[in-house]
Design a protein around this motif. Structure first.
Motif, PDB file in Angstrom:
ATOM      1  N   VAL A  55       0.844  -1.198   0.000  1.00  0.00           N
ATOM      2  CA  VAL A  55       0.000   0.000   0.000  1.00  0.00           C
ATOM      3  C   VAL A  55       0.880   1.249   0.000  1.00  0.00           C
ATOM      4  CG1 VAL A  55      -1.659   1.343   1.373  1.00  0.00           C
ATOM      5  CG2 VAL A  55      -2.014  -1.108   1.022  1.00  0.00           C
ATOM      6  N   TYR A  56       1.937   1.240   0.799  1.00  0.00           N
ATOM      7  CA  TYR A  56       2.861   2.382   0.835  1.00  0.00           C
ATOM      8  C   TYR A  56       3.455   2.638  -0.551  1.00  0.00           C
ATOM      9  CZ  TYR A  56       6.926   5.252   1.869  1.00  0.00           C
ATOM     10  OH  TYR A  56       7.866   6.254   1.857  1.00  0.00           O
ATOM     11  N   TYR A  57       3.988   1.601  -1.174  1.00  0.00           N
ATOM     12  CA  TYR A  57       4.594   1.774  -2.496  1.00  0.00           C
ATOM     13  C   TYR A  57       3.568   2.220  -3.536  1.00  0.00           C
ATOM     14  CZ  TYR A  57       8.901  -0.308  -0.738  1.00  0.00           C
ATOM     15  OH  TYR A  57      10.049  -0.562  -0.038  1.00  0.00           O
ATOM     16  N   CYS A  58       2.368   1.705  -3.466  1.00  0.00           N
ATOM     17  CA  CYS A  58       1.314   2.104  -4.395  1.00  0.00           C
ATOM     18  C   CYS A  58       0.920   3.562  -4.163  1.00  0.00           C
ATOM     19  CB  CYS A  58       0.107   1.175  -4.237  1.00  0.00           C
ATOM     20  SG  CYS A  58      -1.186   1.454  -5.455  1.00  0.00           S
ATOM     21  N   ALA A  59       0.805   3.960  -2.907  1.00  0.00           N
ATOM     22  CA  ALA A  59       0.426   5.342  -2.591  1.00  0.00           C
ATOM     23  C   ALA A  59       1.485   6.337  -3.051  1.00  0.00           C
ATOM     24  CB  ALA A  59       0.183   5.487  -1.095  1.00  0.00           C
ATOM     25  N   ARG A  60       2.730   5.910  -3.122  1.00  0.00           N
ATOM     26  CA  ARG A  60       3.832   6.782  -3.560  1.00  0.00           C
ATOM     27  C   ARG A  60       4.051   6.748  -5.069  1.00  0.00           C
ATOM     28  NH1 ARG A  60       6.477  10.099  -0.234  1.00  0.00           N
ATOM     29  NH2 ARG A  60       8.249   9.624  -1.505  1.00  0.00           N
ATOM     30  N   ASP A  61       3.359   5.867  -5.764  1.00  0.00           N
ATOM     31  CA  ASP A  61       3.514   5.702  -7.211  1.00  0.00           C
ATOM     32  C   ASP A  61       2.775   6.821  -7.946  1.00  0.00           C
ATOM     33  OD1 ASP A  61       3.407   4.871  -9.898  1.00  0.00           O
ATOM     34  OD2 ASP A  61       3.228   2.758  -9.341  1.00  0.00           O
ATOM     35  N   PRO A  62       3.463   7.575  -8.802  1.00  0.00           N
ATOM     36  CA  PRO A  62       2.799   8.655  -9.536  1.00  0.00           C
ATOM     37  C   PRO A  62       1.674   8.162 -10.463  1.00  0.00           C
ATOM     38  CG  PRO A  62       5.185   8.686  -9.950  1.00  0.00           C
ATOM     39  CD  PRO A  62       4.893   7.505  -9.078  1.00  0.00           C
ATOM     40  N   GLU A  63       1.687   6.897 -10.814  1.00  0.00           N
ATOM     41  CA  GLU A  63       0.648   6.349 -11.693  1.00  0.00           C
ATOM     42  C   GLU A  63      -0.637   5.971 -10.950  1.00  0.00           C
ATOM     43  OE1 GLU A  63       2.106   3.244 -14.241  1.00  0.00           O
ATOM     44  OE2 GLU A  63       3.968   4.335 -14.627  1.00  0.00           O
ATOM     45  N   THR A  64      -0.609   5.961  -9.629  1.00  0.00           N
ATOM     46  CA  THR A  64      -1.802   5.627  -8.842  1.00  0.00           C
ATOM     47  C   THR A  64      -2.771   6.802  -8.899  1.00  0.00           C
ATOM     48  OG1 THR A  64      -0.511   4.213  -7.379  1.00  0.00           O
ATOM     49  CG2 THR A  64      -2.639   4.965  -6.551  1.00  0.00           C
ATOM     50  N   PRO A  65      -4.053   6.546  -9.199  1.00  0.00           N
ATOM     51  CA  PRO A  65      -5.041   7.636  -9.245  1.00  0.00           C
ATOM     52  C   PRO A  65      -5.116   8.391  -7.914  1.00  0.00           C
ATOM     53  CG  PRO A  65      -5.955   5.613 -10.164  1.00  0.00           C
ATOM     54  CD  PRO A  65      -4.635   5.247  -9.548  1.00  0.00           C
ATOM     55  N   ALA A  66      -5.372   9.684  -7.999  1.00  0.00           N
ATOM     56  CA  ALA A  66      -5.358  10.559  -6.819  1.00  0.00           C
ATOM     57  C   ALA A  66      -6.334  10.104  -5.737  1.00  0.00           C
ATOM     58  CB  ALA A  66      -5.660  11.996  -7.237  1.00  0.00           C
ATOM     59  N   THR A  67      -7.517   9.675  -6.105  1.00  0.00           N
ATOM     60  CA  THR A  67      -8.496   9.262  -5.096  1.00  0.00           C
ATOM     61  C   THR A  67      -8.019   8.021  -4.355  1.00  0.00           C
ATOM     62  OG1 THR A  67     -10.287  10.193  -6.413  1.00  0.00           O
ATOM     63  CG2 THR A  67     -10.908   8.607  -4.723  1.00  0.00           C
ATOM     64  N   ALA A  68      -7.501   7.042  -5.083  1.00  0.00           N
ATOM     65  CA  ALA A  68      -6.978   5.833  -4.447  1.00  0.00           C
ATOM     66  C   ALA A  68      -5.793   6.185  -3.558  1.00  0.00           C
ATOM     67  CB  ALA A  68      -6.568   4.812  -5.507  1.00  0.00           C
ATOM     68  N   LYS A  69      -4.932   7.054  -4.053  1.00  0.00           N
ATOM     69  CA  LYS A  69      -3.756   7.485  -3.287  1.00  0.00           C
ATOM     70  C   LYS A  69      -4.185   8.153  -1.980  1.00  0.00           C
ATOM     71  CE  LYS A  69      -0.452   8.950  -5.815  1.00  0.00           C
ATOM     72  NZ  LYS A  69       0.654   9.559  -6.555  1.00  0.00           N
ATOM     73  N   ALA A  70      -5.203   9.007  -2.035  1.00  0.00           N
ATOM     74  CA  ALA A  70      -5.680   9.703  -0.833  1.00  0.00           C
ATOM     75  C   ALA A  70      -6.209   8.703   0.189  1.00  0.00           C
ATOM     76  CB  ALA A  70      -6.763  10.707  -1.204  1.00  0.00           C
ATOM     77  N   MET A  71      -6.934   7.702  -0.263  1.00  0.00           N
ATOM     78  CA  MET A  71      -7.463   6.704   0.663  1.00  0.00           C
ATOM     79  C   MET A  71      -6.333   5.869   1.264  1.00  0.00           C
ATOM     80  SD  MET A  71     -10.956   5.634  -1.250  1.00  0.00           S
ATOM     81  CE  MET A  71     -11.659   4.831   0.168  1.00  0.00           C
ATOM     82  N   MET A  72      -5.351   5.544   0.455  1.00  0.00           N
ATOM     83  CA  MET A  72      -4.204   4.780   0.956  1.00  0.00           C
ATOM     84  C   MET A  72      -3.410   5.593   1.967  1.00  0.00           C
ATOM     85  SD  MET A  72      -2.852   2.928  -2.476  1.00  0.00           S
ATOM     86  CE  MET A  72      -3.892   1.832  -3.403  1.00  0.00           C
ATOM     87  N   MET A  73      -3.211   6.873   1.679  1.00  0.00           N
ATOM     88  CA  MET A  73      -2.481   7.733   2.617  1.00  0.00           C
ATOM     89  C   MET A  73      -3.226   7.840   3.945  1.00  0.00           C
ATOM     90  SD  MET A  73       0.463   8.878   1.829  1.00  0.00           S
ATOM     91  CE  MET A  73       1.535   8.995   0.423  1.00  0.00           C
ATOM     92  N   ALA A  74      -4.552   7.884   3.888  1.00  0.00           N
ATOM     93  CA  ALA A  74      -5.333   7.939   5.131  1.00  0.00           C
ATOM     94  C   ALA A  74      -5.120   6.665   5.946  1.00  0.00           C
ATOM     95  CB  ALA A  74      -6.814   8.131   4.816  1.00  0.00           C
ATOM     96  N   ALA A  75      -5.119   5.503   5.280  1.00  0.00           N
ATOM     97  CA  ALA A  75      -4.885   4.237   5.985  1.00  0.00           C
ATOM     98  C   ALA A  75      -3.467   4.186   6.545  1.00  0.00           C
ATOM     99  CB  ALA A  75      -5.135   3.062   5.040  1.00  0.00           C
ATOM    100  N   LEU A  76      -2.497   4.650   5.776  1.00  0.00           N
ATOM    101  CA  LEU A  76      -1.113   4.668   6.249  1.00  0.00           C
ATOM    102  C   LEU A  76      -0.940   5.650   7.405  1.00  0.00           C
ATOM    103  CD1 LEU A  76       0.643   4.525   2.779  1.00  0.00           C
ATOM    104  CD2 LEU A  76       0.619   2.699   4.497  1.00  0.00           C
ATOM    105  N   ALA A  77      -1.620   6.786   7.336  1.00  0.00           N
ATOM    106  CA  ALA A  77      -1.551   7.755   8.428  1.00  0.00           C
ATOM    107  C   ALA A  77      -2.133   7.153   9.710  1.00  0.00           C
ATOM    108  CB  ALA A  77      -2.286   9.040   8.050  1.00  0.00           C
ATOM    109  N   TYR A  78      -3.176   6.355   9.583  1.00  0.00           N
ATOM    110  CA  TYR A  78      -3.747   5.685  10.757  1.00  0.00           C
ATOM    111  C   TYR A  78      -2.702   4.764  11.387  1.00  0.00           C
ATOM    112  CZ  TYR A  78      -6.824   3.118  13.827  1.00  0.00           C
ATOM    113  OH  TYR A  78      -7.392   2.558  14.948  1.00  0.00           O
ATOM    114  N   PHE A  79      -1.968   4.044  10.569  1.00  0.00           N
ATOM    115  CA  PHE A  79      -0.905   3.165  11.067  1.00  0.00           C
ATOM    116  C   PHE A  79       0.168   3.978  11.795  1.00  0.00           C
ATOM    117  CE2 PHE A  79       3.331   1.323  10.304  1.00  0.00           C
ATOM    118  CZ  PHE A  79       3.199   0.158  11.042  1.00  0.00           C
ATOM    119  N   VAL A  80       0.486   5.144  11.276  1.00  0.00           N
ATOM    120  CA  VAL A  80       1.549   5.986  11.829  1.00  0.00           C
ATOM    121  C   VAL A  80       1.140   6.657  13.131  1.00  0.00           C
ATOM    122  CG1 VAL A  80       2.848   8.113  11.382  1.00  0.00           C
ATOM    123  CG2 VAL A  80       2.644   6.377   9.597  1.00  0.00           C
TER     124      VAL A  80
END
Length: 132
Positions: A55-80
């Motif tokens: 999920v981290y690598y996907c969220a950092r990938d420029p090819e990942t759509p912005a909406t998916a990236k935002a949701m992934m970042m929210a999940a990663l932020a919860y972990f942090v």
């Protein structure tokens, strides 16, 4: 003003605001500052480490759509975040809420994970195991 709008890095996450620009920026900052220290501390304790890294690598990938990236970042932020629903210091159950959040985000936007994200996660975990 909400905690996310004013940038309070210790404020709890509000999933209803995960796609708001201010929240996206805050989550990106939280992940940028806290992901690797939190991951290193927890990697040996969590069975979902490969999914988390993917999920981290996907969220950092420029090819990942912005909406998916935002949701992934929210999940990663919860972990942090140091304060979550079940404290991570509790043996056995401490990371179950984090695992549930990662599983939920994978169910919602997991189709964006590419083999390269999973391969990078596996390679890092293999290197970490070899160094242990």
């Amino acid at each position: 003003m909400t905690a996310h709008a004013n940038g309070d890095a210790t404020a709890p996450l509000d999933p209803r605001k995960a796609l708001e620009p201010a929240t996206i920026r805050l989550n990106e900052m939280r992940v940028r500052r806290g992901f690797w220290p939190a991951f290193r501390k927890a990697a040996a304790k969590i069975p979902f480490a490969a999914d988390l890294l993917s999920v981290y690598y996907c969220a950092r990938d420029p090819e990942t759509p912005a909406t998916a990236k935002a949701m992934m970042m929210a999940a990663l932020a919860y972990f942090v975040l140091p304060a979550d629903a079940i404290p991570d210091v509790l043996p056995v159950i401490g990371y179950t809420d984090d695992a549930a959040v990662i599983a939920a985000v994978l169910a919602i936007v997991g189709r964006n994970l590419k083999p390269r994200h999973k391969d990078a996660a596996r390679a890092l975990l293999d290197r970490m195991a070899a160094d242990a």
